[in-house]
Design an enzyme around this catalytic site. Structure first.
Site, PDB file in Angstrom:
ATOM      1  N   SER A  54      -6.486   5.995  -4.082  1.00  0.00           N
ATOM      2  CA  SER A  54      -7.414   5.379  -3.145  1.00  0.00           C
ATOM      3  C   SER A  54      -8.848   5.842  -3.384  1.00  0.00           C
ATOM      4  O   SER A  54      -9.428   5.599  -4.438  1.00  0.00           O
ATOM      5  CB  SER A  54      -6.946   5.676  -1.712  1.00  0.00           C
ATOM      6  OG  SER A  54      -7.645   4.939  -0.761  1.00  0.00           O
ATOM      7  N   MET A  55      -9.443   6.574  -2.419  1.00  0.00           N
ATOM      8  CA  MET A  55     -10.806   7.081  -2.569  1.00  0.00           C
ATOM      9  C   MET A  55     -10.970   7.931  -3.826  1.00  0.00           C
ATOM     10  O   MET A  55     -12.028   7.932  -4.461  1.00  0.00           O
ATOM     11  CB  MET A  55     -11.171   7.930  -1.356  1.00  0.00           C
ATOM     12  CG  MET A  55     -12.539   8.585  -1.479  1.00  0.00           C
ATOM     13  SD  MET A  55     -12.892   9.777  -0.191  1.00  0.00           S
ATOM     14  CE  MET A  55     -14.600  10.145  -0.590  1.00  0.00           C
ATOM     15  N   ASP A  59      -0.980  -4.422  -0.511  1.00  0.00           N
ATOM     16  CA  ASP A  59      -1.935  -3.412  -0.030  1.00  0.00           C
ATOM     17  C   ASP A  59      -3.016  -4.099   0.811  1.00  0.00           C
ATOM     18  O   ASP A  59      -3.750  -4.947   0.314  1.00  0.00           O
ATOM     19  CB  ASP A  59      -2.566  -2.702  -1.228  1.00  0.00           C
ATOM     20  CG  ASP A  59      -3.321  -1.445  -0.858  1.00  0.00           C
ATOM     21  OD1 ASP A  59      -3.863  -1.382   0.260  1.00  0.00           O
ATOM     22  OD2 ASP A  59      -3.378  -0.528  -1.698  1.00  0.00           O
ATOM     23  N   HIS A  88      -0.348   0.370   0.580  1.00  0.00           N
ATOM     24  CA  HIS A  88      -1.254   1.435   0.135  1.00  0.00           C
ATOM     25  C   HIS A  88      -0.534   2.774  -0.058  1.00  0.00           C
ATOM     26  O   HIS A  88      -0.903   3.551  -0.929  1.00  0.00           O
ATOM     27  CB  HIS A  88      -2.378   1.596   1.160  1.00  0.00           C
ATOM     28  CG  HIS A  88      -3.625   2.204   0.608  1.00  0.00           C
ATOM     29  ND1 HIS A  88      -4.281   1.718  -0.502  1.00  0.00           N
ATOM     30  CD2 HIS A  88      -4.365   3.274   1.024  1.00  0.00           C
ATOM     31  CE1 HIS A  88      -5.350   2.447  -0.749  1.00  0.00           C
ATOM     32  NE2 HIS A  88      -5.415   3.397   0.154  1.00  0.00           N
TER      33      HIS A  88
END
Length: 300
Positions: free
Chosen positions: A108-109, A237, A266
């Protein structure tokens, strides 16, 4: 400090490394062999990799995880949640542990931190990258990014999250796991465990890292990443829609393979851990083989 752990022969080292501005970052280090450094999702840290680290160590690799500033057991400064500082924190960890031939694995980030580390510090220490459900290249709407999400939508969500973080995290869990789908199931205890990890983050960091993720544009940086890359993304997602994030990230990277999971959301590192681990270990084995071949050529 080294603790005995039956999962990790030889124990697991827990230590602190000084980050970019002296911020103390909590680091765990287990196993031997080619190093794999895990860069976590926003609001998560070392604990999120519960299903990946044992598999990586069992396959003969060294696994390093850490809590991002403001998260978990690391210091909680007021500032420093921009990608430059976060990439410098990652550089401090790689430098302090003197790691080379590293595979950077992100969720993710963390994809943005990996890309910014490479464009800011170079690839000398890194052999390859794995981006799981990346939020690159840019979630925010701009005239030249019409698939993006308007800033006012983000601002409204940020206000709701700030007003009731436990409630917001709890409401978001179904979309995170995608367990409204008949092929996906997580226990109530697993759901609570992940929510509690997300709440073990300072309120300031919660908002600031979300803003950095949403507004930072990596479209110009991704094409400069000169390393083999594997992008793993769930087709269901909702936090990082695959057409906005995963597919575009893979298209912009010069040497990337995209692997998708049709019923995953996700949180695929939990819900699809077995398949994801197999893909991850396959990539790692290819990187080790490539490194050995390069060493043989140099020796000859």
């Amino acid at each position: 400090m080294v603790i005995d752990d039956p999962i990790f022969p030889g124990g697991k080292t827990m230590t602190y490394v000084n980050g970019a501005d002296g911020t103390k970052l909590y680091v765990e280090d287990a196993g031997d062999g080619a190093p794999v450094v895990f860069v976590s999702s926003a609001w998560l840290g070392t604990r999120m990799w519960e299903f990946q680290v044992p598999a990586v160590v069992a396959a003969g690799h060294r696994a390093v995880t850490y809590d991002r500033r403001g998260h978990g057991r690391s210091d909680r400064p007021w500032d420093g949640y921009d990608y430059d500082t976060l990439a410098d924190d990652l550089a401090a960890i790689l430098g302090e542990l003197d790691l080379s031939g590293v595979t950077l694995v992100s969720q993710s980030m963390g994809a943005g931190e990996v890309v910014r580390y490479l464009t800011r510090h170079g690839s000398a220490r890194v052999a390859g990258i794995v981006l799981i459900a990346p939020l690159t290249p840019l979630p925010m709407w701009l005239p030249d990014n019409p698939q993006g999400i308007p800033l006012e939508v983000f601002e409204a969500e940020d206000r709701l999250r700030a007003a009731d973080r436990p409630g917001w995290m709890t409401a978001s869990a179904t979309g995170f796991f995608g367990d409204d789908h008949p092929e996906v199931s997580v226990s109530d205890a697993m759901r609570r465990w992940m929510i509690d990890q997300c709440l073990d983050v300072s309120a300031r960091a919660t908002s600031q890292v979300a803003r950095a993720v949403f507004t930072t544009d990596f479209r110009a940086e991704l094409p400069t990443v000169d390393l083999p890359a594997l992008v793993l993304h769930g087709e269901r997602d909702v936090q990082a829609p695959i057409d906005l994030c995963g597919r575009r990230t893979a298209e912009l990277l010069p040497d990337a393979r995209l692997r998708t999971y049709p019923d995953a959301a996700h949180g695929l590192f939990i819900t699809h851990a077995a398949a994801l681990n197999a893909d991850l270990l396959g990539f790692l084995s290819r990187r080790v083989a490539a490194g050995a071949a390069e060493g043989s050529v140099r020796a000859s």
